[in-house]
Write a protein that holds these residues in place. Sequence first.
Motif, PDB file in Angstrom:
ATOM      1  N   ALA A 133     -23.141   6.123 -28.789  1.00 55.20           N
ATOM      2  CA  ALA A 133     -24.138   5.810 -29.903  1.00 55.20           C
ATOM      3  C   ALA A 133     -25.361   5.775 -29.158  1.00 55.20           C
ATOM      4  CB  ALA A 133     -23.892   4.555 -30.704  1.00 55.20           C
ATOM      5  N   GLY A 134     -25.564   5.214 -28.006  1.00 59.22           N
ATOM      6  CA  GLY A 134     -27.052   5.065 -27.534  1.00 59.22           C
ATOM      7  C   GLY A 134     -27.423   3.544 -27.086  1.00 59.22           C
ATOM      8  N   ILE A 135     -26.477   2.653 -27.259  1.00 51.73           N
ATOM      9  CA  ILE A 135     -26.461   1.307 -26.850  1.00 51.73           C
ATOM     10  C   ILE A 135     -26.765   1.377 -25.314  1.00 51.73           C
ATOM     11  CG2 ILE A 135     -25.746  -1.111 -26.818  1.00 51.73           C
ATOM     12  CD1 ILE A 135     -24.699  -0.664 -29.614  1.00 51.73           C
ATOM     13  N   GLY A 136     -27.808   0.987 -24.430  1.00 48.87           N
ATOM     14  CA  GLY A 136     -27.999   1.112 -23.242  1.00 48.87           C
ATOM     15  C   GLY A 136     -27.048   0.228 -22.252  1.00 48.87           C
ATOM     16  N   ASP A 137     -26.810  -1.098 -22.834  1.00 51.38           N
ATOM     17  CA  ASP A 137     -26.186  -1.835 -21.946  1.00 51.38           C
ATOM     18  C   ASP A 137     -24.559  -1.936 -22.652  1.00 51.38           C
ATOM     19  OD1 ASP A 137     -24.509  -4.139 -20.628  1.00 51.38           O
ATOM     20  OD2 ASP A 137     -26.372  -5.174 -20.583  1.00 51.38           O
ATOM     21  N   CYS A 138     -23.696  -1.351 -21.971  1.00 54.78           N
ATOM     22  CA  CYS A 138     -22.196  -1.415 -22.571  1.00 54.78           C
ATOM     23  C   CYS A 138     -21.098  -1.830 -21.690  1.00 54.78           C
ATOM     24  CB  CYS A 138     -21.795  -0.025 -23.447  1.00 54.78           C
ATOM     25  SG  CYS A 138     -22.989   0.503 -24.535  1.00 54.78           S
ATOM     26  N   ARG A 139     -20.615  -2.925 -21.902  1.00 49.98           N
ATOM     27  CA  ARG A 139     -19.416  -3.282 -20.911  1.00 49.98           C
ATOM     28  C   ARG A 139     -18.168  -3.503 -21.172  1.00 49.98           C
ATOM     29  NH1 ARG A 139     -23.046  -8.219 -18.430  1.00 49.98           N
ATOM     30  NH2 ARG A 139     -24.857  -7.323 -18.866  1.00 49.98           N
ATOM     31  N   LEU A 140     -17.336  -3.290 -20.215  1.00 47.09           N
ATOM     32  CA  LEU A 140     -15.771  -3.647 -20.619  1.00 47.09           C
ATOM     33  C   LEU A 140     -15.493  -4.892 -19.807  1.00 47.09           C
ATOM     34  CD1 LEU A 140     -13.102  -2.780 -21.599  1.00 47.09           C
ATOM     35  CD2 LEU A 140     -12.738  -1.594 -19.393  1.00 47.09           C
ATOM     36  N   VAL A 141     -15.136  -6.051 -20.245  1.00 44.85           N
ATOM     37  CA  VAL A 141     -15.127  -7.288 -19.583  1.00 44.85           C
ATOM     38  C   VAL A 141     -13.698  -7.770 -19.495  1.00 44.85           C
ATOM     39  CG1 VAL A 141     -15.668  -9.740 -20.006  1.00 44.85           C
ATOM     40  CG2 VAL A 141     -17.382  -7.974 -20.496  1.00 44.85           C
ATOM     41  N   LYS A 142     -13.201  -7.905 -18.259  1.00 44.86           N
ATOM     42  CA  LYS A 142     -11.759  -8.216 -18.169  1.00 44.86           C
ATOM     43  C   LYS A 142     -11.608  -9.393 -17.292  1.00 44.86           C
ATOM     44  CE  LYS A 142      -9.527  -3.698 -18.132  1.00 44.86           C
ATOM     45  NZ  LYS A 142      -9.145  -2.646 -17.735  1.00 44.86           N
ATOM     46  N   THR A 143     -12.720  -9.928 -16.812  1.00 47.75           N
ATOM     47  CA  THR A 143     -12.469 -11.055 -15.618  1.00 47.75           C
ATOM     48  C   THR A 143     -13.409 -12.357 -16.215  1.00 47.75           C
ATOM     49  OG1 THR A 143     -14.413 -10.564 -14.350  1.00 47.75           O
ATOM     50  CG2 THR A 143     -11.970  -9.568 -13.779  1.00 47.75           C
ATOM     51  N   ALA A 144     -13.342 -13.568 -15.562  1.00 50.90           N
ATOM     52  CA  ALA A 144     -14.092 -14.657 -15.846  1.00 50.90           C
ATOM     53  C   ALA A 144     -15.492 -14.325 -15.400  1.00 50.90           C
ATOM     54  CB  ALA A 144     -13.762 -16.054 -15.352  1.00 50.90           C
ATOM     55  N   GLU A 145     -15.503 -13.845 -14.359  1.00 53.56           N
ATOM     56  CA  GLU A 145     -16.703 -13.758 -13.798  1.00 53.56           C
ATOM     57  C   GLU A 145     -17.630 -12.588 -14.708  1.00 53.56           C
ATOM     58  OE1 GLU A 145     -14.033 -13.313 -12.009  1.00 53.56           O
ATOM     59  OE2 GLU A 145     -14.121 -15.079 -11.129  1.00 53.56           O
ATOM     60  N   GLU A 146     -16.977 -11.548 -15.113  1.00 59.52           N
ATOM     61  CA  GLU A 146     -17.658 -10.728 -16.142  1.00 59.52           C
ATOM     62  C   GLU A 146     -18.134 -11.536 -17.388  1.00 59.52           C
ATOM     63  OE1 GLU A 146     -15.606  -6.342 -14.701  1.00 59.52           O
ATOM     64  OE2 GLU A 146     -14.791  -7.982 -16.313  1.00 59.52           O
ATOM     65  N   VAL A 147     -17.343 -12.259 -17.779  1.00 60.57           N
ATOM     66  CA  VAL A 147     -17.529 -13.415 -18.950  1.00 60.57           C
ATOM     67  C   VAL A 147     -18.886 -14.085 -18.698  1.00 60.57           C
ATOM     68  CG1 VAL A 147     -16.991 -15.091 -20.700  1.00 60.57           C
ATOM     69  CG2 VAL A 147     -15.354 -13.270 -19.791  1.00 60.57           C
ATOM     70  N   THR A 148     -19.103 -14.672 -17.655  1.00 57.38           N
ATOM     71  CA  THR A 148     -20.040 -15.428 -17.366  1.00 57.38           C
ATOM     72  C   THR A 148     -21.340 -14.630 -17.091  1.00 57.38           C
ATOM     73  OG1 THR A 148     -18.697 -17.263 -16.235  1.00 57.38           O
ATOM     74  CG2 THR A 148     -21.121 -17.019 -15.462  1.00 57.38           C
ATOM     75  N   ALA A 149     -21.210 -13.502 -16.640  1.00 55.74           N
ATOM     76  CA  ALA A 149     -22.350 -12.471 -16.749  1.00 55.74           C
ATOM     77  C   ALA A 149     -22.977 -12.126 -18.092  1.00 55.74           C
ATOM     78  CB  ALA A 149     -22.008 -11.272 -15.691  1.00 55.74           C
TER      79      ALA A 149
END
Lengths: 200, 174
Positions: A133-149
């Motif tokens: 769609a054009g959203i620049g920051d798209c993340r797949l989050v699977k870990t606690a560290e990624e949740v904090t980020a």
Amino acid sequence: MRTGPTGKLLRRDVVAELLRDRGGLLAIGGLGAPAWDITAAGDVPENLPLWGGMGAAAMMGLGLALAQPSRPVAVITGDGEMLMGIGSLATIAVQRPRNLAIVVLDNEHYGETGMQETATRHGVDLAAMARGAGIGDCRLVKTAEEVTALREAIHGGAGPLFAQVKIDEAPVPLVLPPREASILQARMREAVLGPAAHLQ
Amino acid sequence: MPDATEDWPDQIYGLLKEHDIRQVALVPDAGHSRLIKRCLADNDMRVVTLTTEEEGIGMLFGAWLGGEKGVLLMQSSGVGNCINMLSVPIAHRTPLPMIVTMRGDYGEFNPFQVPMGNATQQVLEAMGTLVKRADAPEDVAPTVNATLRMAFNTYRPTATLIGQRVIGAKTFGK
């Protein structure tokens, strides 16, 4: 941060981390379990938990983010709710609200109706759809560290951002917010606008 | 200068300014094209083109949460896309003014427009919306003004339906 029997993150722990030390963050909780999740993290005026309006949570976030550009706005919703309003990712991408984050708690099921499988169970990649769609920051989050980020990014103001957080599917106890929706909107408006909210 | 029968879109724009409308959500309709141009040229208005009309109901609810007023512009066919989402402003008791240009009305050419056009007012009223019609150019501005006032003063969905006698029917040369 704990994980469940599937090895995936526990939804309540994810939301508690995202809403920790939230400052002025405004949160919209999509109907069903995400509304209970944000309530479990603290039933505060800065939360708007939804009892209906399936498919519109992200667009509510857009309207709120445009009206309050200096405050971070997080839409925390489910995979089924997001799929129903998937076109809104295009609408939001075009508007580019820097203060809006859309977080999908993806358990790959419709939790409120008997745990029927959603499309994400069968390989539909929501983060890729948001990127498309054009959203620049798209993340797949699977870990606690990624949740904090992700939490830091929500407060960072470099949005719009989209996160698909893979969570354990096991049901958790209900934590229900007020069901009178006029109270829910009025308390958030007062938190944002002060007593003048009721004189607008 | 357009004559009095043609300047109703400019009168609507003036009312949107008078009511301090900041967010304009829309799915385009030919009947609204002049109003849309006026809104796009206004730096104090955020014009958001939706992928489906019901998105606008969510967006304007969010706008109200944040202290901004908005309006939803659409064609009558789009009303059908909004039905369940009207529960949002009703349950929360929040303003939702809608300005609807009619199809499937006087002199319609396209069979697909007739079912929803014929049902637009009943569907909106069945979902708790206050509906007023404008079927002459001079009625448009007072009717839209009433729709805006009733939405923001009494916290509910409201709609003006602008009839095809005002807009003119699309005939595809037939």
